[in-house]
Write a protein that holds these residues in place. Structure first.
Motif, short mmCIF file in Angstrom:
data_model
loop_
_atom_site.label_atom_id
_atom_site.label_comp_id
_atom_site.label_asym_id
_atom_site.label_seq_id
_atom_site.Cartn_x
_atom_site.Cartn_y
_atom_site.Cartn_z
N ALA A 139 0.83 -1.21 0.00
CA ALA A 139 0.00 0.00 0.00
C ALA A 139 0.86 1.26 0.00
N ALA A 140 2.05 1.17 0.57
CA ALA A 140 2.94 2.34 0.62
C ALA A 140 3.31 2.81 -0.78
N ASP A 141 3.44 1.89 -1.71
CA ASP A 141 3.80 2.24 -3.08
C ASP A 141 2.63 2.87 -3.83
N GLU A 142 1.41 2.58 -3.39
CA GLU A 142 0.22 3.02 -4.11
C GLU A 142 -0.45 4.24 -3.49
N SER A 143 0.00 4.71 -2.36
CA SER A 143 -0.69 5.77 -1.64
C SER A 143 0.00 7.11 -1.80
N ARG A 144 -0.80 8.16 -1.94
CA ARG A 144 -0.28 9.52 -1.96
C ARG A 144 -0.06 10.03 -0.54
N LEU A 145 -0.53 9.28 0.45
CA LEU A 145 -0.51 9.67 1.85
C LEU A 145 0.68 9.08 2.59
N PRO A 146 1.03 9.66 3.74
CA PRO A 146 1.98 8.97 4.60
C PRO A 146 1.38 7.62 5.00
N VAL A 147 2.21 6.59 5.07
CA VAL A 147 1.74 5.24 5.41
C VAL A 147 2.34 4.84 6.74
N LEU A 148 1.46 4.43 7.67
CA LEU A 148 1.87 4.03 9.01
C LEU A 148 1.58 2.56 9.21
N ASP A 149 2.39 1.91 10.04
CA ASP A 149 2.28 0.48 10.28
C ASP A 149 1.19 0.21 11.31
N LEU A 150 0.18 -0.54 10.92
CA LEU A 150 -0.93 -0.89 11.80
C LEU A 150 -0.46 -1.62 13.05
N ASP A 151 0.67 -2.30 12.96
CA ASP A 151 1.19 -3.07 14.09
C ASP A 151 2.13 -2.25 14.98
N ASP A 152 2.18 -0.92 14.79
CA ASP A 152 3.04 -0.06 15.60
C ASP A 152 2.23 1.11 16.16
N PRO A 153 1.37 0.84 17.17
CA PRO A 153 0.52 1.91 17.70
C PRO A 153 1.30 3.06 18.34
N ASP A 154 2.50 2.81 18.84
CA ASP A 154 3.31 3.91 19.39
C ASP A 154 3.65 4.91 18.29
#
Length: 179
Positions: A139-154
């Motif tokens: 998804a990081a390659d396809e998104s115009r947005l910053p991409v955050l890891d769902l498994d890193d809530p911190d």
């Protein structure tokens, strides 16, 4: 009060992410409240339900909203569902209001998306979606947005607080600043 949303389709991980964000924000000294949009029929505070989970996670207030009723329990009795800004105004003072759902509301929000869910992403032209939270590296390659890891809530919480320009020295508590 600062307001920040978490949106996405059912079973994307919104509730679990919020459940992880709340105690982390509380540990930083923030007073956190939550508004969750629900389906028309819902019951409040049954063990295992979302509102119960958010309250147990440390939210100061939990407001669950549907087209038929909203709770801190208030029966609508046929009246229209209140607008999000009206609901926020009903909350006690807090530092951060997290909003789950309300995909179309004009508040800054994260989109939570899982490829395995088989559901599409939210519309790419929504200027209020400010970052994508996902467990899909592609998804990081396809998104115009910053991409955050769902498994890193911190990291997700740090990104939200940075986006909201939260001071580095901790909570800017409305309650403490009012004293």
């Amino acid at each position: 009060m600062k307001v920040f949303g978490v949106a996405g389709y059912s079973n994307s991980g919104k509730t679990t992410l919020i459940e992880q964000l709340i105690p982390r924000a509380v540990a930083r000294g923030l007073r956190v409240s939550l508004i969750k949009h629900a389906h028309h029929e819902f019951d409040v505070d049954q063990p295992g339900k979302d509102s119960w989970r958010h309250r147990k996670a440390g939210a100061a207030e939990v407001m669950v909203v549907s087209g038929k009723r909203w709770a801190l329990m208030h029966e609508l009795r046929g009246a229209d569902e209140p607008a999000l800004d009206e609901l926020i105004a009903k909350l006690a003072p807090c530092d951060l209001v997290l909003v789950e759902g309300y995909k179309a509301s004009p508040i800054p929000k994260l989109e939570v998306w899982r490829a395995e869910n088989g559901k599409p992403r939210l519309p790419d032209d929504d200027a209020h979606i400010v970052a994508l939270v996902t467990d899909s590296p592609a998804a990081a390659d396809e998104s115009r947005l910053p991409v955050l890891d769902l498994d890193d809530p911190d990291a997700v919480l740090a990104w939200i607080l940075d986006y909201l320009a939260w001071p580095e020295d901790g909570a800017e508590s409305l309650l403490r600043s009012a004293l």
